[in-house]
Design a protein around this motif. Structure first.
Motif, mmCIF file in Angstrom:
data_model
loop_
_atom_site.group_PDB
_atom_site.id
_atom_site.type_symbol
_atom_site.label_atom_id
_atom_site.label_comp_id
_atom_site.label_asym_id
_atom_site.label_seq_id
_atom_site.Cartn_x
_atom_site.Cartn_y
_atom_site.Cartn_z
ATOM 1 N N PRO A 1 -14.136 4.092 -12.607
ATOM 2 C CA PRO A 1 -13.385 4.648 -11.459
ATOM 3 C C PRO A 1 -13.941 4.214 -10.104
ATOM 4 N N ARG A 2 -15.172 3.656 -10.066
ATOM 5 C CA ARG A 2 -15.787 3.307 -8.782
ATOM 6 C C ARG A 2 -14.923 2.337 -7.983
ATOM 7 N N GLY A 3 -14.336 1.369 -8.676
ATOM 8 C CA GLY A 3 -13.506 0.383 -7.987
ATOM 9 C C GLY A 3 -12.330 1.042 -7.300
ATOM 10 N N LEU A 4 -11.700 2.001 -8.000
ATOM 11 C CA LEU A 4 -10.528 2.679 -7.432
ATOM 12 C C LEU A 4 -10.941 3.571 -6.256
ATOM 13 N N GLU A 5 -12.040 4.303 -6.436
ATOM 14 C CA GLU A 5 -12.520 5.199 -5.360
ATOM 15 C C GLU A 5 -12.849 4.404 -4.100
ATOM 16 N N PHE B 1 -15.652 -3.831 -0.732
ATOM 17 C CA PHE B 1 -15.563 -4.771 -1.854
ATOM 18 C C PHE B 1 -16.959 -5.192 -2.320
ATOM 19 N N LEU B 2 -17.814 -5.469 -1.346
ATOM 20 C CA LEU B 2 -19.201 -5.841 -1.669
ATOM 21 C C LEU B 2 -19.893 -4.707 -2.419
ATOM 22 N N LEU B 3 -19.678 -3.463 -1.936
ATOM 23 C CA LEU B 3 -20.354 -2.314 -2.557
ATOM 24 C C LEU B 3 -19.779 -1.973 -3.924
ATOM 25 N N VAL C 1 -8.844 -12.382 0.197
ATOM 26 C CA VAL C 1 -8.368 -12.723 -1.154
ATOM 27 C C VAL C 1 -8.984 -14.032 -1.632
ATOM 28 N N SER C 2 -9.031 -15.035 -0.744
ATOM 29 C CA SER C 2 -9.566 -16.331 -1.181
ATOM 30 C C SER C 2 -11.049 -16.217 -1.538
ATOM 31 N N LEU C 3 -11.829 -15.659 -0.624
ATOM 32 C CA LEU C 3 -13.263 -15.524 -0.913
ATOM 33 C C LEU C 3 -13.504 -14.526 -2.049
ATOM 34 N N GLY C 4 -12.679 -13.477 -2.068
ATOM 35 C CA GLY C 4 -12.820 -12.459 -3.111
ATOM 36 C C GLY C 4 -12.636 -13.056 -4.498
#
Lengths: 465, 205
Positions: free
Chosen positions: A315-319, A225-227, A105-108
């Motif tokens: 939708p990519r984030g949710l998938e 997360f990176l992808l 969470v912090s780095l994100g």
């Protein structure tokens, strides 16, 4: 208060504070809540427009100056910021269930803030520098201090660093081309340099070897997360280029090069995905294939390419978050994530395995799921332009479907089937359930994305014309 | 005239330092050569940038080297052995590789000078040598310290070029931040794996 302070400085400071002051317990909730609040502010409070609440009048000013350069958001950026921080909130809320809340969470938050800065910086070319800084911050997320780094992370760092000089050079050359449009040699050189820069950023074939390597080495949630983050912001950056230098989009050779790079990525990603025996690598190749679809969308010669690109982006984030969360939960039981290790897991982790398959099918463009409307729109536009390219893209997505069926078969097969039980925690089951519901919701009622889709093309008015 | 001579001396220093980095097996020698390389890069950068902005780049580079050196010094175990899988890997091969880079830079410099007049031959030559040496270094190693040194070399070559094109303070600041960040990341990756996993309950004991 100015918009860059709210959506760039604030999340960065929040991420820093969470890193140093908070533990695992509350990091996920606080980080997720901050991202959700920022998303709601972007959705409901217009930038650079006076608002009156009771007797109090206030206005979010659009820009700040840093070292003589501007960071600026316009009112058209609101829906984009809402989508970015909304999807980030999903990732941060899920981090606790994935078992890596604090660091993630912090780095994100810091990474999202830097990536958001890349949208705001003027001249927009400097975004390449901010993307590089964000990519550097991803590394500690991928490699915890107790884990020996592998080749994948080094390769990721090298490729991302290679991208920056190419893009900065090409931007400088493109300015020269604008001043002297008849100079075909410089135009060609700038096109080649720009293509190389984006090839590294998008991890175009064969530069994506770091993705499956990272899936072997790192936690699926961090790589997921990176992808999500880097390709999405790279698409926005690329759209900025195409919008700023419209002649790039109108040059048929460049548009074809983008389109066929996307087709090759989708085909190779999809086919290699079907051949894998490792759930993490399947995830990596599926993400590659989907990034290929973004490139195909960017290469389309159709007036509604922005609608298609954003319909695929949202939708990519949710998938990916759902898939990565399910993988993280499964990894606790089957650390190696080999198909042979996950046999019969559907009975032991029914929610996680079910969510994984739903996310996978959605990415393959299975009907009634979130990925389907964008694939349908893409095929329609692509087949009108090149039937062979549409067939190849279909082949790539078929590879994803085969991989989904192989994963499903592994989950349900077992010599001695264990009895049904629910091993996910309530929080995990809830997050997975909400994610799967979201994919069905967007698949069945794609019009829920309409408020975003109707306003996002305004960001790139030249392409939209 | 004197400035031109000093610039060519800086180019020679960049070539020698990058050759030492590519050939030497001792990390102390490599980091020392990198420090000299930043000095050469500083001189070439200040052909187009004000002295103060060039100094920022020099200090950022030296700080990155200090971070890397102190981290490597504190490691009790030798670095990664991934490098051993690369063939050919002898000193003569690396010397030839550096020769190829030098010849390519010598061939490319006049052409770029024709395409972008006003940059100056030493600036172009120095930039090309460092970019080429950095890429060559990245091509023959998997060792994390050497990968970081390769990236820093490549980046300093690019900075020499870009200083002639863009003089914005924000760009200089961000590029220096990237240099520092690469140093810190290299140090982090060197340390990673040598720190044992501490569970929260262990921390409280």
């Amino acid at each position: 208060m100015s918009a860059p302070i709210i959506w760039i400085a604030l999340p960065f400071i929040a991420g820093t504070l969470i890193l140093f002051l908070l533990g695992d317990k509350y990091a996920s909730q606080i980080g997720g809540a901050i991202a959700a609040i920022l998303s709601l502010i972007a959705l409901f409070i217009p930038i650079d427009a006076a608002m009156l609440i009771g007797s109090v009048s206030f206005k979010i000013s659009p820009a700040i100056q840093v070292f003589g350069r501007a960071f600026e958001f316009t009112s058209a950026d609101g829906p984009l910021l809402a989508a970015i921080f909304g999807i980030s909130a999903i990732w941060f809320f899920g981090a606790d269930a994935a078992g890596m809340a604090h660091r993630f969470v912090s780095l994100g938050l810091m990474i999202v803030s830097l990536l958001t800065a890349s949208i705001a910086v003027e001249p927009f070319l400097y975004a390449a520098l901010l993307l590089e800084v964000a990519a550097m911050l991803v590394v500690p997320l991928l490699v915890p201090l107790h884990q020996k780094p592998g080749r994948g992370v080094a390769r990721f760092l090298v490729y991302q660093t290679f991208a920056m000089p190419f893009i900065l050079f090409s931007g400088w050359m493109l300015a020269g081309v604008e001043a002297n449009p008849g100079d075909l040699r410089t135009a060609l050189q700038s096109g080649v340099t720009l293509s190389l820069g984006f090839a590294f950023l998008f991890a175009v074939f064969p530069l994506y070897s770091w993705i499956p390597q990272l899936m072997d080495e790192s936690t699926p949630y961090a790589v997921g997360f990176l992808l999500w983050a880097l390709p999405v912001f790279t698409v926005i950056f690329a759209l900025g280029f195409l919008d700023r230098y419209v002649w790039l989009k109108n040059t048929s050779q460049i548009a074809d090069a983008i389109l066929y790079a996307g087709v090759i990525m989708t085909v190779t990603g999809g086919l290699l995905c079907a051949l894998q025996r490792h759930l993490g690598r399947i995830f990596g190749y599926a993400a590659i294939a989907e990034t290929g679809l973004f490139l195909i969308a960017l290469g389309l010669r159709t007036p509604n390419l922005l609608d298609i690109a954003f319909l695929a982006l949202l939708p990519r984030g949710l998938e990916l978050s759902l898939w990565a969360l399910a993988l993280s939960i499964i990894k606790r039981k089957a650390y190696r994530l080999k198909l042979s290790d996950v046999q019969g897991l559907a009975r032991v982790y029914p929610v996680a395995t079910g969510a994984l398959i739903i996310a996978h099918l959605s990415m393959a463009g299975f009907p009634l799921l979130a990925g389907f409307p964008s694939r349908l729109a893409l095929w329609q536009a692509l087949s009108a332009q090149s039937l062979s390219a549409a067939l190849w893209a279909f082949l790539g997505l078929s590879g994803l479907l085969v991989a989904a069926l192989r994963s499903l078969a592994s989950f349900v097969m077992a010599d001695a089937p264990p009895r049904w039980e629910l091993n996910e925690t309530r929080r995990q089951a809830a997050m997975l359930g909400i994610g799967a519901f979201g994919l069905f919701l967007i698949g069945l009622f794609p019009q829920v994305l309409q408020p975003f889709l109707s306003s996002l093309p305004a960001l790139f008015e030249h392409i939209a014309q | 005239m004197v400035v031109e001579i000093v610039s060519w001396v800086a180019v020679a220093l960049a070539l020698a330092a990058s050759a030492v980095i590519l050939i030497s097996r001792d990390w102390r020698v490599s980091l020392g050569a990198l420090a000299l390389q930043y000095l050469a890069s500083f001189w070439l950068t200040t052909r187009h940038l004000p002295l103060a902005m060039g100094s920022v780049k020099l200090i950022a580079g030296w700080m990155a080297i200090a971070v890397l050196g102190m981290t490597r010094l504190s490691l009790t175990q030798p670095g990664s052995t991934i490098e051993d899988s690369f063939y050919p890997r002898g000193a003569s091969f690396r010397l030839i590789l550096m020769g190829v880079v030098a010849f390519a830079a010598a061939g490319g410099t006049p052409q770029i000078n024709n395409a972008i007049p006003g940059m100056g031959l030493p600036v172009i030559a120095g930039g090309l040598i460092l970019i080429g040496a950095g890429i060559a270094q990245l091509g023959v190693t998997g060792d994390l310290l050497r990968v970081t040194i390769g990236l820093l070399t490549m980046l300093s070559g690019f900075e020499i070029f870009y200083a002639a094109m863009e003089t914005a303070i924000l760009v200089t600041g961000l590029l220096s931040a990237i240099t520092l960040g690469l140093g810190a990341l290299g140090a982090y990756l060197l340390v990673a794996g040598s720190v044992p996993l501490i569970e929260p309950e262990d921390e409280t004991l």
